[in-house]
Design an enzyme around this catalytic site. Structure first.
Site, PDB file in Angstrom:
ATOM      1  N   GLU A  83      -3.535   0.465 -10.489  1.00 59.84           N
ATOM      2  CA  GLU A  83      -3.315   0.689  -9.055  1.00 59.84           C
ATOM      3  C   GLU A  83      -3.807   2.065  -8.606  1.00 59.84           C
ATOM      4  O   GLU A  83      -4.468   2.184  -7.581  1.00 59.84           O
ATOM      5  CB  GLU A  83      -1.823   0.548  -8.725  1.00 59.84           C
ATOM      6  CG  GLU A  83      -1.502   0.870  -7.267  1.00 59.84           C
ATOM      7  CD  GLU A  83      -0.019   0.730  -6.926  1.00 59.84           C
ATOM      8  OE1 GLU A  83       0.760   0.312  -7.804  1.00 59.84           O
ATOM      9  OE2 GLU A  83       0.341   1.029  -5.775  1.00 59.84           O
TER      10      GLU A  83
ATOM     11  N   GLU B 182      11.735   0.116  -0.962  1.00 57.66           N
ATOM     12  CA  GLU B 182      10.548  -0.177  -0.148  1.00 57.66           C
ATOM     13  C   GLU B 182      10.728  -1.418   0.705  1.00 57.66           C
ATOM     14  O   GLU B 182       9.846  -2.274   0.774  1.00 57.66           O
ATOM     15  CB  GLU B 182       9.305  -0.330  -1.050  1.00 57.66           C
ATOM     16  CG  GLU B 182       8.976   0.948  -1.797  1.00 57.66           C
ATOM     17  CD  GLU B 182       7.691   0.852  -2.631  1.00 57.66           C
ATOM     18  OE1 GLU B 182       6.987   1.852  -2.708  1.00 57.66           O
ATOM     19  OE2 GLU B 182       7.437  -0.224  -3.196  1.00 57.66           O
TER      20      GLU B 182
ATOM     21  N   ARG C 134      15.523  -2.647 -11.393  1.00 62.50           N
ATOM     22  CA  ARG C 134      14.601  -1.517 -11.285  1.00 62.50           C
ATOM     23  C   ARG C 134      15.237  -0.298 -10.615  1.00 62.50           C
ATOM     24  O   ARG C 134      15.937  -0.435  -9.612  1.00 62.50           O
ATOM     25  CB  ARG C 134      13.340  -1.924 -10.512  1.00 62.50           C
ATOM     26  CG  ARG C 134      12.502  -2.933 -11.283  1.00 62.50           C
ATOM     27  CD  ARG C 134      11.349  -3.421 -10.451  1.00 62.50           C
ATOM     28  NE  ARG C 134      10.104  -2.682 -10.676  1.00 62.50           N
ATOM     29  CZ  ARG C 134       9.353  -2.173  -9.724  1.00 62.50           C
ATOM     30  NH1 ARG C 134       9.733  -2.235  -8.454  1.00 62.50           N
ATOM     31  NH2 ARG C 134       8.228  -1.564 -10.016  1.00 62.50           N
TER      32      ARG C 134
ATOM     33  N   ASP D  16       5.480   7.362  -8.885  1.00 62.45           N
ATOM     34  CA  ASP D  16       4.990   5.981  -8.878  1.00 62.45           C
ATOM     35  C   ASP D  16       3.658   5.835  -9.595  1.00 62.45           C
ATOM     36  O   ASP D  16       2.626   5.752  -8.929  1.00 62.45           O
ATOM     37  CB  ASP D  16       4.857   5.487  -7.429  1.00 62.45           C
ATOM     38  CG  ASP D  16       4.533   4.005  -7.360  1.00 62.45           C
ATOM     39  OD1 ASP D  16       4.661   3.324  -8.391  1.00 62.45           O
ATOM     40  OD2 ASP D  16       4.180   3.533  -6.272  1.00 62.45           O
TER      41      ASP D  16
END
Lengths: 688, 688
Positions: A368, A267, A300, A340
């Protein structure tokens, strides 16, 4: 009449004016008048002294009991585990004594039987990841500003800071969390600057006596961003030297520093691929620098790029070829699902597939994608679902828990991470019931076989039971514990139902991920950041075909799972549209068409939340006014938001299905065009 | 599969592509291919020619039938009434022939039996009051701009104007309306200026051939406002002369001009009291000017001032002493209830009390207080309730209908007025189902004994039946007429339930009167314009005490009504809080406490509208896409608004009752403080 009125007033308010009002700041460590207790101990180390202090502060057992804390040699007690035998708490480590002390205290309220018990942690490292930024903001945080950072210009440590950190540390210790990553994975290079490290040192000093190691997220390009070097190539000698020097500088200040968490080539974050190197090259370079001090790299695997490849496949494709190439102090940190942190995902196929690397699950405690702090969602059932998912990588029973905790693969290190939901709000988590997620993460990190029911039970008892008035305590289980536990246990499934049932995923409103946005697809947006990429609704049907006729992501799962997932008739319905694009008329297990079943699920979610309201509203006698009204307000909004979700998704998808919403169901109340042109965060009327 | 899909598509869309799509412009005069008919008639007057034209345009009876229109002498046929015997329509007036023709046409669709029938109008004058302003706006209008006015600067008459006025006239003629007041009761003096009168003349020319007289609202201070005089004192000779001259000027242009409607000394409008004169002085002065031409004065009794006296009593107190003092061409125009067009009011005590004056009811067709055009509210049941209310002024059975239509008192003139809901919107009324209110007003004005059920039945058949596909017509009654009629008939009571049940009134949001505002009471506001003045909620109870222990408004009602209203146990529950301030614990007829009953009513209203949605959503096969979706949208918003009302009122009143909302009821979803700080018009998300 006046008497009748006063009676009504009492029934309505229902709050015992003399009860010990719950203080949201206290989390599940409620301050009750402790009973007397004598504690025998030898070591005067801060860890042991904190164990003693906790016992004296919270003791609810036999008045004047004699408790012994003993460091012993034992093969039954592993790592930071502990043993409780009658009034003796034994451990092979001082941390074990601390955890044993809290276990004994917890049992006094939660009725857990700890008279004779050995308890060892499932994971060596049980870590909270704080997505906190130096400027005090928290990415995906819904509980106020950061508890760690106020901005670069304000690095002084105040009394309030110290108090907050201490309470935080105590809460973590009470559930076995032993690590904190203090900053966002989208990391500022400035985290490694000397003044900031001084504050890290101060935080570490508060956390240390509670057994918590301090970690930092690092930006892979820190050497260039701090203008020390012109490259961050991990094979470049200057870069290697830079990191060695930086690590030495950190350990000089924080000798028990835990290590680095890295989001690289993901990202937009920089990483080794920027220099033609692999994730292993990058991770290993940092690992080498940390190795002399016992530090870890948590690297990650949340990587994907805007290619033609199904996003769900990319992490596996990139990382499996690197299996075995990582240093032994690197742990690959893998989100529970392949996309995600959606309300529901199948487990990431990386679990169990990387058999020569340490792999750790990453869960998201902050909501989230599950309603921020505006909606009740108890996440233990989601994590339990993931941990108990069978990867089949070593035959039946190769659950995600077992392939990550060292049971099936001899990992050098085991770990588990939770993205924290903490902030400066007085209730820590944006809403009080949200504290249960922090609690649940810690408890599952300690024991990945725990059941959600038990966790909810414990948290509710610890947080609310001792507040109950004496004359209400006999009905407490029936009138508070059971109904509210039912809310907690059902809440995540309710969110799934009203937001993305049957395997739908990532059809959120853009950017803030609150509320529905199945239509969102601006011309210039990356397709894999738009909901239509995920739901694939068209005139023929809906869902993402990940079978061999589609992206073939199912091939990343070990047999027989791939076959199970490939066949819509055997694919668990909860993952149906994750793996299949099916016609609107496809017959689901209920006998209903896919379209009708979607309608029923969306409506069911709404009805579930309405019912939560009914249940909660009856509990006014059992909590403080503050918590009662706060939770009531959250559930109000959640009902509203569930209606928004249901209407937005059904009216949007109806444009493709061209089928009526089953007439027995409650009808939509919102206008699709209005929902499309607005922001789900703004629809709920708020005080001006 | 494709076949299944196409089938689903058809079921979903459900619209017959070849059906004659309803045109909202057509109102209940739907254009269907007419059958052939021969009409015999003698007079070639415009009225008769329009009767003939209507028969030829809409004939659905026997193919090639021979119809005769005959002017006859008859004692059975009164005023503008008609007789139908087989194929002959007889009347003593040309207007009667026109109405008879429409009655025959109506019967062909609505299955009314008119084979042998005499029908006479209940009221001599059946008048729409348009609250249209010269600038084109419509006060309390929710259907777009005025059909009559575009602004002072634009008084030219366009083809579009003529078409619209003609359609309007035809629609009115079809239900017997014979008068139109072209402008707002809050009247501009400029209405009487020569250029504006030219446009009035043009409008009158279009309305005349349909039997409709033209009226104007006049500002009592017109002589001073037009700067012709320095006073408007009705006893001043110059003023008297001014009005005589003005009236002569009007009649020169419009020889059949109907007369004046006057709102005087009311809500800031000027009037005779400004000069120390009475309402009678003012009305009689105008009446004298109009008398030579046969013109009428409709003088409104809607007067109240910010005194210590209960607003509900003031009109009675001012007007009853003047009974008998008005000229015989003055009619006192009285709103149905003593306050102001609330969702439910008891009848105004002026009805039947002024036995020596002509008194006419004023109803409100536009939904000022019943959801504007955002909510479905069929008002016939409200008007029926008023007309059938027994005043007891001449013994039992002295209904409002009978005390106003000349049955019980020998009034020189009888009349009834409806405040129109028309505008330039293509559907005329803001939403298509709103047309039913215009229709209902006309039908009740003609026959004040009609039942709401019959009116709804007629309107639905006229508006929708002939659109139905031939293969659906056999189930049309079951699948469309009955369910949609149930919506209409229940709709006003649903509004009462979710907005102000049990006799509550005027707790609306300020100014626009859309949505709840029970809290609205700014320091400088006139108390009688604030909701707390009306609901009187306090810790002890709720409601306005109008018994002798309170304002004693009940004394304005004839016995036994005063006694019935004074006793809460005999007072109809629908008026309970109109007449009584009762404790929250007062036991209602259901056995529930007053508070619980309030909660049940508010919730019931919400559930009723939800059910309307379910019912309507099944009717897609029976209307045009346009009307189906428009009505669906209205009901969506109505459900949302019902929730706003319920939550706002219950959460607000709960602050006083301190009692819980019964736990079996659905919980509120909105936050009171948010609702209080916002505007109910803005809460529903709308397309940006």
């Amino acid at each position: 009449m006046m008497i009748r009125f006063l009676f009504a007033l009492t029934v309505f308010l229902g709050y015992n004016l003399i009860l010990h009002a719950q203080n949201p700041n206290d989390l599940w460590l409620q301050q009750h008048p402790a009973k007397a207790v004598n504690v025998q101990y030898k070591s005067k180390s801060p860890l042991v002294l904190n164990a003693v202090k906790a016992l004296k502060q919270y003791w609810q057992g036999k008045e004047g009991a004699d408790i012994s804390l003993k460091l012993v040699k034992s093969t039954a007690i592993k790592a930071e585990g502990y043993q409780i035998s009658g009034n003796t708490i034994s451990a092979t480590t001082e941390k074990g004594l601390l955890y044993g002390a809290y276990a004994m205290l917890r049992a006094q309220i939660s009725d857990e039987n700890v008279a004779a018990l050995v308890s060892n942690p499932s994971y060596e490292n049980r870590i909270l990841n704080h997505w906190d930024n130096l400027d005090g903001s928290v990415e995906r945080g819904y509980a106020g500003k950061s508890i760690f950072w106020r901005g670069e210009g304000d690095l002084t440590v105040s009394k309030a800071d110290l108090d907050r950190w201490k309470k935080y540390a105590e809460a973590n210790a009470s559930i076995g969390i032993n690590g904190s990553v203090l900053n966002n994975v989208n990391a500022s290079a400035k985290m490694l600057s000397a003044p900031v490290l001084q504050r890290v040192k101060a935080i570490a000093a508060v956390l240390r006596p509670y057994g918590i190691k301090t970690y930092l997220s690092v930006n892979f390009s820190s050497p260039t961003m701090l203008r020390d070097l012109k490259t961050a190539d991990p094979l470049n000698a200057d870069v290697i030297a830079w990191w060695h020097k930086k690590v030495a500088e950190i350990y000089k200040e924080i000798p028990d520093f835990g290590g680095f968490l890295v989001k690289a080539n993901s990202e937009g974050q920089p990483g080794p691929q920027d220099f033609g190197r692999t994730h292993a090259d990058g991770a290993n370079m940092l690992a080498d620098a940390l190795k002399p001090y016992g530090g870890l790299v948590m690297w990650r695997a949340f990587v994907y790029s805007p290619s033609n490849e199904d996003r769900a496949k990319q992490a596996y494709q990139e990382f499996v070829p690197l299996d075995g190439k990582f240093r032994d102090n690197v742990i690959i940190q893998v989100k529970n699902g392949p996309i995600d942190f959606q309300p529901r995902e199948p487990f990431s196929p990386l679990f169990g597939a990387m058999q020569h690397s340490s792999v750790m699950p990453e869960f998201q405690v902050t909501q989230e994608y599950l309603g921020h702090a505006y909606q009740v969602a108890f996440l233990a059932p989601m994590w339990e679902e993931c941990l108990n998912s069978d990867t089949y990588q070593k035959g039946e029973g190769s659950t995600v828990a077992k392939v990550t905790d060292g049971t099936l693969f001899s990992q050098k290190h085991s770990a588990i991470a939770g993205v924290a939901n903490t902030g400066l709000d007085s209730n820590w988590s944006g809403y009080t019931l949200g504290q249960a997620n922090w609690y649940a993460f810690g408890r599952l990190a300690w024991d990945n076989q725990l059941k959600s029911d038990q966790i909810a039970d414990e948290w509710l008892k610890l947080t609310f039971k001792q507040q109950a008035q004496p004359d209400l305590i006999q009905d407490w289980n029936k009138n508070f514990l059971q109904p509210v536990k039912n809310i907690l246990l059902e809440s995540r499934e309710a969110v799934v139902n009203y937001s993305m049932p049957l395997g739908l995923h990532h059809i959120f409103a853009a950017h803030h991920h609150f509320g529905p946005g199945p239509w969102w697809a601006p011309k210039n947006a990356r397709p894999d950041w738009t909901p239509p990429y995920y739901h694939q609704a068209d005139s023929l049907g809906i869902g993402f075909d990940r079978t061999p006729s589609g992206s073939n992501a199912t091939s990343q799962y070990h047999q027989p799972l791939a076959d199970v997932f490939n066949n819509p008739d055997t694919c668990p319905e909860m993952y149906l549209l994750w793996f299949h694009h099916l016609p609107w008329t496809y017959q689901t297990k209920s006998g209903r068409s896919l379209w009708d079943e979607l309608c029923f699920r969306y409506d069911k979610g709404l009805q579930q939340v309405r019912n939560f309201q009914k249940v909660w509203d009856k509990t006014s006698l059992y909590t403080s006014v503050e918590v009662y009204e706060e939770t009531q307000a959250v559930l109000k909004r959640q009902t509203f938001d569930a209606q928004v979700y249901k209407d937005a998704c059904l009216l949007y998808f109806q444009q493709f299905s061209k089928m009526p919403i089953p007439h027995e169901l409650e009808r939509p109340v919102f206008d699709l065009k209005a929902l499309e042109s607005g922001d789900p965060l703004d629809f709920y009327p708020q005080e001006k």
